[in-house]
Design a protein around this motif. Structure first.
Motif, mmCIF file in Angstrom:
data_model
loop_
_atom_site.group_PDB
_atom_site.id
_atom_site.type_symbol
_atom_site.label_atom_id
_atom_site.label_comp_id
_atom_site.label_asym_id
_atom_site.label_seq_id
_atom_site.Cartn_x
_atom_site.Cartn_y
_atom_site.Cartn_z
ATOM 1 N N TYR A 49 0.791 -1.230 0.000
ATOM 2 C CA TYR A 49 0.000 0.000 0.000
ATOM 3 C C TYR A 49 0.828 1.288 0.000
ATOM 4 C CZ TYR A 49 -4.910 -1.119 -0.139
ATOM 5 O OH TYR A 49 -6.155 -1.481 -0.576
ATOM 6 N N GLY A 50 2.115 1.221 0.129
ATOM 7 C CA GLY A 50 2.946 2.428 0.142
ATOM 8 C C GLY A 50 2.707 3.359 -1.038
ATOM 9 N N PRO A 51 2.736 2.867 -2.279
ATOM 10 C CA PRO A 51 2.520 3.750 -3.428
ATOM 11 C C PRO A 51 1.153 4.447 -3.433
ATOM 12 C CG PRO A 51 3.583 1.738 -4.151
ATOM 13 C CD PRO A 51 3.190 1.532 -2.706
ATOM 14 N N ILE A 52 0.115 3.774 -2.975
ATOM 15 C CA ILE A 52 -1.219 4.398 -2.888
ATOM 16 C C ILE A 52 -1.170 5.567 -1.909
ATOM 17 C CG2 ILE A 52 -3.582 4.036 -2.022
ATOM 18 C CD1 ILE A 52 -3.320 2.731 -4.678
ATOM 19 N N LEU A 53 -0.507 5.357 -0.786
ATOM 20 C CA LEU A 53 -0.418 6.420 0.217
ATOM 21 C C LEU A 53 0.400 7.594 -0.306
ATOM 22 C CD1 LEU A 53 0.028 4.145 3.340
ATOM 23 C CD2 LEU A 53 -2.034 5.378 2.647
ATOM 24 N N LEU A 54 1.510 7.316 -0.953
ATOM 25 C CA LEU A 54 2.335 8.386 -1.516
ATOM 26 C C LEU A 54 1.560 9.174 -2.559
ATOM 27 C CD1 LEU A 54 5.723 6.483 -1.881
ATOM 28 C CD2 LEU A 54 5.155 8.227 -0.171
ATOM 29 N N ARG A 55 0.812 8.474 -3.391
ATOM 30 C CA ARG A 55 0.011 9.123 -4.421
ATOM 31 C C ARG A 55 -1.049 10.055 -3.819
ATOM 32 N NH1 ARG A 55 -2.961 4.893 -7.595
ATOM 33 N NH2 ARG A 55 -4.754 5.391 -6.313
ATOM 34 N N ASN A 56 -1.452 9.777 -2.588
ATOM 35 C CA ASN A 56 -2.468 10.571 -1.913
ATOM 36 C C ASN A 56 -1.880 11.609 -0.958
ATOM 37 O OD1 ASN A 56 -5.467 9.725 -2.421
ATOM 38 N ND2 ASN A 56 -4.246 7.851 -2.589
ATOM 39 N N GLY A 57 -0.621 11.925 -1.130
ATOM 40 C CA GLY A 57 -0.028 13.005 -0.360
ATOM 41 C C GLY A 57 0.586 12.625 0.968
ATOM 42 N N PHE A 58 0.654 11.338 1.270
ATOM 43 C CA PHE A 58 1.337 10.896 2.487
ATOM 44 C C PHE A 58 2.837 10.864 2.214
ATOM 45 C CE2 PHE A 58 -2.906 9.398 3.246
ATOM 46 C CZ PHE A 58 -3.053 9.355 4.627
ATOM 47 N N HIS A 59 3.619 10.897 3.272
ATOM 48 C CA HIS A 59 5.066 10.745 3.145
ATOM 49 C C HIS A 59 5.546 9.834 4.274
ATOM 50 C CE1 HIS A 59 4.534 14.123 5.925
ATOM 51 N NE2 HIS A 59 5.673 13.739 6.464
ATOM 52 N N ALA A 60 6.627 9.133 4.018
ATOM 53 C CA ALA A 60 7.194 8.230 5.016
ATOM 54 C C ALA A 60 7.884 9.042 6.095
ATOM 55 C CB ALA A 60 8.190 7.277 4.357
ATOM 56 N N ILE A 61 7.705 8.616 7.340
ATOM 57 C CA ILE A 61 8.399 9.252 8.457
ATOM 58 C C ILE A 61 9.274 8.208 9.141
ATOM 59 C CG2 ILE A 61 6.637 11.029 8.796
ATOM 60 C CD1 ILE A 61 5.643 9.411 11.234
ATOM 61 N N SER A 62 10.285 8.660 9.838
ATOM 62 C CA SER A 62 11.211 7.767 10.513
ATOM 63 C C SER A 62 10.701 7.446 11.915
ATOM 64 C CB SER A 62 12.593 8.426 10.590
ATOM 65 O OG SER A 62 13.485 7.587 11.258
#
Length: 126
Positions: A49-62
């Motif tokens: 699901y990472g790409p779906i989230l990125l496409r919707n304006g989410f970003h990975a956090i540490s």
């Protein structure tokens, strides 16, 4: 694109069961959609699901240690598979108090196999 964190968290709470239904990706996807996310062409496995989230304006956090991290309402975790039977991985959303997928989790890790193996994961924030 707009994303309503309150609708996301509310949808998770309203539809969560008491126990896992082995449908975390479906439940979180529906909560994302209720909040305004576009989940078209979504994957079957939670761990993808990472790409779906990125496409919707989410970003990975540490997040080095989930036991000590201050999560925020709307955070989403995508976990890789465990070696012992959870090939689809896992996805859950944080409602401001607790992690919810298709059930209300007791903590960050959705079950004993995840807590024991601690597979890799990515936390996404909008």
């Amino acid at each position: 694109m707009p994303f309503d964190t309150e609708k996301f968290a509310g949808h998770l709470r309203a539809h969560a069961g008491r126990h896992s239904q082995s449908s975390c990706a479906k439940f979180v996807r529906r909560a994302l959609e209720a909040a305004g996310a576009d989940t078209g062409s979504h994957p079957n496995y939670a761990k993808h699901y990472g790409p779906i989230l990125l496409r919707n304006g989410f970003h990975a956090i540490s997040v080095d240690n989930p036991d000590e991290f201050a999560f925020q309402k709307g955070d989403i975790v995508v976990m890789n598979a465990t070696a012992n039977g959870h090939q689809a991985g896992h996805i859950a959303g944080y409602d401001g108090t607790q992690w919810i997928s298709d059930f209300v989790q007791r903590g960050f890790w959705p079950g004993p196999a995840y807590a024991r193996e601690k597979p890799s994961y990515v936390v996404y924030r909008r």
